[in-house]
Enzyme design. Structure first.
Site, short mmCIF file in Angstrom:
data_model
loop_
_atom_site.label_atom_id
_atom_site.label_comp_id
_atom_site.label_asym_id
_atom_site.label_seq_id
_atom_site.Cartn_x
_atom_site.Cartn_y
_atom_site.Cartn_z
N LYS A 35 -35.60 -11.00 74.40
CA LYS A 35 -34.80 -11.23 73.18
C LYS A 35 -33.86 -12.41 73.38
O LYS A 35 -33.70 -13.25 72.49
CB LYS A 35 -33.98 -9.98 72.84
CG LYS A 35 -34.80 -8.85 72.28
CD LYS A 35 -33.90 -7.72 71.76
CE LYS A 35 -34.77 -6.56 71.31
NZ LYS A 35 -34.02 -5.40 70.91
N CYS A 282 -30.94 5.03 60.05
CA CYS A 282 -29.62 5.66 59.92
C CYS A 282 -29.60 7.02 59.23
O CYS A 282 -29.03 7.97 59.76
CB CYS A 282 -28.68 4.72 59.18
SG CYS A 282 -28.19 3.34 60.23
N LYS A 342 -38.39 0.01 54.05
CA LYS A 342 -37.98 -0.57 52.77
C LYS A 342 -38.31 -2.05 52.82
O LYS A 342 -38.62 -2.58 53.89
CB LYS A 342 -36.49 -0.33 52.52
CG LYS A 342 -35.58 -1.07 53.48
CD LYS A 342 -34.16 -0.90 53.01
CE LYS A 342 -33.24 -1.87 53.68
NZ LYS A 342 -31.88 -1.76 53.21
N ARG A 349 -38.50 2.14 61.95
CA ARG A 349 -37.94 3.40 62.39
C ARG A 349 -37.92 4.41 61.23
O ARG A 349 -37.47 4.09 60.14
CB ARG A 349 -36.52 3.18 62.95
CG ARG A 349 -36.57 2.54 64.33
CD ARG A 349 -35.18 2.27 64.87
NE ARG A 349 -34.59 1.09 64.26
CZ ARG A 349 -33.39 0.59 64.61
NH1 ARG A 349 -32.68 1.20 65.55
NH2 ARG A 349 -32.92 -0.49 64.04
C1 UDX Z 1 -27.52 0.06 65.33
C2 UDX Z 1 -26.41 0.93 65.87
O1 UDX Z 1 -26.07 0.62 67.14
C3 UDX Z 1 -26.71 2.35 65.64
O2 UDX Z 1 -25.72 3.18 66.16
C4 UDX Z 1 -26.75 2.47 64.16
O3 UDX Z 1 -26.76 3.78 63.75
C5 UDX Z 1 -27.97 1.74 63.69
O4 UDX Z 1 -27.90 0.46 64.03
P1 UDX Z 1 -29.53 -1.28 65.99
O5 UDX Z 1 -28.73 -2.52 66.06
O6 UDX Z 1 -30.41 -1.09 64.81
O7 UDX Z 1 -28.57 -0.03 66.10
O8 UDX Z 1 -30.29 -0.97 67.34
P2 UDX Z 1 -31.37 -1.77 68.12
O9 UDX Z 1 -32.06 -2.70 67.21
O10 UDX Z 1 -32.09 -0.75 68.92
O11 UDX Z 1 -30.50 -2.68 69.10
C6 UDX Z 1 -29.84 -2.30 70.23
C7 UDX Z 1 -29.87 -3.47 71.23
O12 UDX Z 1 -29.06 -3.17 72.34
C8 UDX Z 1 -31.26 -3.80 71.75
O13 UDX Z 1 -31.51 -5.16 71.62
C9 UDX Z 1 -31.19 -3.39 73.24
O14 UDX Z 1 -32.01 -4.18 74.05
C10 UDX Z 1 -29.71 -3.60 73.52
N1 UDX Z 1 -29.17 -2.82 74.63
C11 UDX Z 1 -29.44 -1.52 74.73
C12 UDX Z 1 -28.34 -3.44 75.56
O15 UDX Z 1 -28.09 -4.63 75.50
N2 UDX Z 1 -27.81 -2.69 76.56
C13 UDX Z 1 -28.09 -1.38 76.73
O16 UDX Z 1 -27.60 -0.76 77.67
C14 UDX Z 1 -28.93 -0.78 75.77
C1 UDX Z 2 -28.22 2.39 55.40
C2 UDX Z 2 -26.88 2.29 54.64
O1 UDX Z 2 -27.10 1.89 53.29
C3 UDX Z 2 -25.94 1.34 55.34
O2 UDX Z 2 -24.69 1.29 54.68
C4 UDX Z 2 -25.79 1.89 56.75
O3 UDX Z 2 -24.84 1.22 57.46
C5 UDX Z 2 -27.12 1.89 57.45
O4 UDX Z 2 -27.99 2.74 56.73
P1 UDX Z 2 -30.46 0.97 55.54
O5 UDX Z 2 -30.98 2.15 56.32
O6 UDX Z 2 -30.65 -0.39 56.08
O7 UDX Z 2 -28.89 1.13 55.31
O8 UDX Z 2 -31.14 1.00 54.10
P2 UDX Z 2 -30.80 1.52 52.64
O9 UDX Z 2 -30.86 0.38 51.71
O10 UDX Z 2 -29.58 2.34 52.63
O11 UDX Z 2 -32.08 2.44 52.33
C6 UDX Z 2 -32.35 3.62 53.08
C7 UDX Z 2 -33.58 4.32 52.56
O12 UDX Z 2 -33.32 4.93 51.31
C8 UDX Z 2 -34.79 3.41 52.33
O13 UDX Z 2 -35.93 4.03 52.86
C9 UDX Z 2 -34.87 3.29 50.83
O14 UDX Z 2 -36.18 3.06 50.41
C10 UDX Z 2 -34.34 4.63 50.39
N1 UDX Z 2 -33.76 4.60 49.03
C11 UDX Z 2 -32.63 3.87 48.78
C12 UDX Z 2 -34.34 5.36 48.01
O15 UDX Z 2 -35.34 6.04 48.23
N2 UDX Z 2 -33.77 5.33 46.78
C13 UDX Z 2 -32.65 4.62 46.49
O16 UDX Z 2 -32.19 4.67 45.35
C14 UDX Z 2 -32.07 3.85 47.52
#
Ligand code: UDX
Ligand code: UDX
Length: 455
Positions: A35, A282, A342, A349
């Site tokens: 990365k 999430c 979406k 995920r």
């Molecule tokens: C985030 C938030 O951290 C999570 O709590 C939230 O609910 C959703 O979004 P996200 O950024 O989506 O997670 O996670 P991910 O894409 O898995 O990225 C985590 C990164 O941390 C990866 O690139 C991984 O390689 C890195 N990592 C992980 C480190 O650098 N050090 C570690 O020890 C573990």
């Molecule tokens: C969500 C929260 O919105 C964001 O604030 C938080 O920090 C991370 O989680 P995200 O998971 O990226 O963001 O997507 P979001 O746009 O919230 O959609 C989540 C899911 O709900 C998707 O699968 C979407 O298709 C679904 N959705 C959303 C519906 O089915 N109907 C709706 O009206 C809105």
């Protein structure tokens, strides 16, 4: 300010790039060398609209490295943005968080350091992180010149519009027990709070947008704000899905109902789109964690539980609809339009597409999917699931017994329905996101089933 960000995932990278764009000196740290190599070549390892462009603008302010010591030594503000995936019992896996805290304790050198939890962590984690940092600071830090404070600063970014969500946020929430930590973070976010930065041409400022609400609270409240916000959004979607199923039975139209209730400003029009329900990194994880925290305190959380139950029923309904229409699924060819959870993201995920595909394959159907952005990732991450992949959207319709619209990518809306119809063996489309027009489908000779409308 000198900022370090641990974790360059969806959240960490967005935060780092935006803070660099706002003028801070940002070092992004990740354990994954591949990365970091990509990032040093100016490419984002994830698909997020405009991230590469904003990264290019902020380039001189950004450093990407795997070198923990180098990244943490001078930092005044350190964000922890490592993943916190769910364990089988619903609790989040905090291994990555704990190793980040230990690294921080071992390497900080600046006189005052604010450590910020950006990852979604169970309530009470702020205090836990503080104790981990303290232990490692005492045991391993060679300089011992720092004072540190812990804060929680949850993110509310939606994937697919993460940059705009951060630049023009509804609010910035900071929770800390030390007022000094709140002050430092307010200072860090000041250009954002006051909207004093020049808007990037490709992410225009919404008209009339003047400032971002800055909200400070104690640590626990900030942590709970994040969980409560996601649980509320999840249950809003599940609520309209429950109403949608009733609408089908009584002959009402769930979209009209959503519009009608959404006009009440106490309810609001967003997150009332009925369909196959939510996925992503999430909502599932955070609702499970909230319930599990409740359990620890002997508290049941029936509303959050119901939101989850309705959501899993939505996915099952796709299969029920097909069984009702096609009777036999064995040997049928089912097309999937969209794989990501979406549109405008490559994130898979908890994607409903995988769940639906697996249930169909288990019943002997052949599944062919297509996604404009997430397909390469799906081929890697879903290699144990026997999905076949089509080269383009139209090919999904080839000889299909039914096509399921799972992700509402814009290009699926503009397909030539006549061309689709011609390719199908059986002209049935199930629209899991409510994007197709009934009259146009009928004109093309396709039977359309939409969630929330009686057919
Ligand atoms: C985030 C938030 O951290 C999570 O709590 C939230 O609910 C959703 O979004 P996200 O950024 O989506 O997670 O996670 P991910 O894409 O898995 O990225 C985590 C990164 O941390 C990866 O690139 C991984 O390689 C890195 N990592 C992980 C480190 O650098 N050090 C570690 O020890 C573990
Ligand atoms: C969500 C929260 O919105 C964001 O604030 C938080 O920090 C991370 O989680 P995200 O998971 O990226 O963001 O997507 P979001 O746009 O919230 O959609 C989540 C899911 O709900 C998707 O699968 C979407 O298709 C679904 N959705 C959303 C519906 O089915 N109907 C709706 O009206 C809105």
């Amino acid at each position: 300010m000198k900022v370090a960000i641990i974790g360059t995932g969806y959240v960490g990278l967005t935060t780092g790039v935006v803070l660099g764009f706002l003028g801070h000196e940002v070092t992004c740290l990740d354990v994954d060398q591949s990365k970091i190599d990509l990032l040093n070549g100016g490419k984002s390892p994830i698909y997020e609209p405009h991230l590469d462009e904003l990264m290019a603008i902020a380039r001189s302010k950004l450093t990407f490295t795997v070198d923990t010591e180098k990244a943490l030594a001078q930092a005044e503000v350190i964000f922890i943005a490592v993943g916190t995936p769910s364990l089988p019992d619903g609790n989040p896996n905090l291994t990555y968080l704990s190793s980040a805290a230990q690294a921080i304790g071992a390497h900080i050198q600046a006189p005052h350091v604010v450590i910020v939890n950006k990852s979604t962590v169970p309530i009470g984690s702020g205090n836990w992180v503080e104790s981990l940092v303290r232990d490692s600071y005492r045991a391993e830090n060679k300089t011992q010149t720092s004072q540190f404070m812990v804060a929680s600063n949850p993110e509310f970014l939606r994937e697919g519009s993460a940059l705009s969500d951060m630049l023009y946020a509804d609010r910035v929430v900071v929770g800390a027990d030390e007022p000094k930590a709140v002050q430092v973070l307010r200072q860090l976010y000041l250009p954002l709070i006051e909207q004093s930065f020049k808007e990037p041409s490709f992410i225009p400022r919404p008209s009339g947008f003047k400032s971002v609400h800055f909200l400070s609270s104690d640590l626990q409240s900030a942590e709970l704000i994040k969980y409560a916000a996601n649980a509320f959004l999840a249950l809003k979607v599940s609520f309209i899905n429950e109403i949608a199923e009733l609408a089908e039975k009584v002959g009402a139209d769930a979209h009209a109902v959503a519009y009608g209730i959404g006009l009440d400003s106490r309810i609001g029009s967003r997150f009332l789109q009925a369909g196959i329900g939510w996925g992503g990194s999430c909502f599932g994880k955070d609702t499970a964690a909230l319930i599990s925290t409740g359990q620890e305190y002997g508290l049941s959380m029936p509303i959050t539980q119901a939101a989850r139950a309705v959501n899993s029923r939505q996915r099952a309904r796709m299969i029920e609809i097909l069984m009702h229409e096609l009777k036999i699924l064995k040997g049928r060819k089912i097309g999937l339009l969209g794989l990501a959870f979406k549109p405008f993201t490559d994130d898979l995920r908890d994607a409903p597409a995988l769940d639906i595909a697996q249930r169909l394959i288990d019943r002997g159907a052949k599944v062919v999917g297509y996604d404009p952005i997430a397909m390469d990732r799906a081929k890697l991450e879903w290699k144990n699931t026997d999905i076949q992949y089509a080269p383009d959207a139209l090919s999904v319709f080839d000889e299909a017994d039914a096509v399921l619209l799972v992700t509402e990518w814009p290009e699926f809306k503009t397909l030539s329905l006549e061309a689709c119809a011609e390719k199908m063996k059986n002209r049935l489309v199930v629209d899991g996101r409510g994007i197709y027009d009934q009259n146009k489908m009928t004109a093309a000779g396709i039977q359309l089933i939409t969630f929330g409308k009686s057919s």
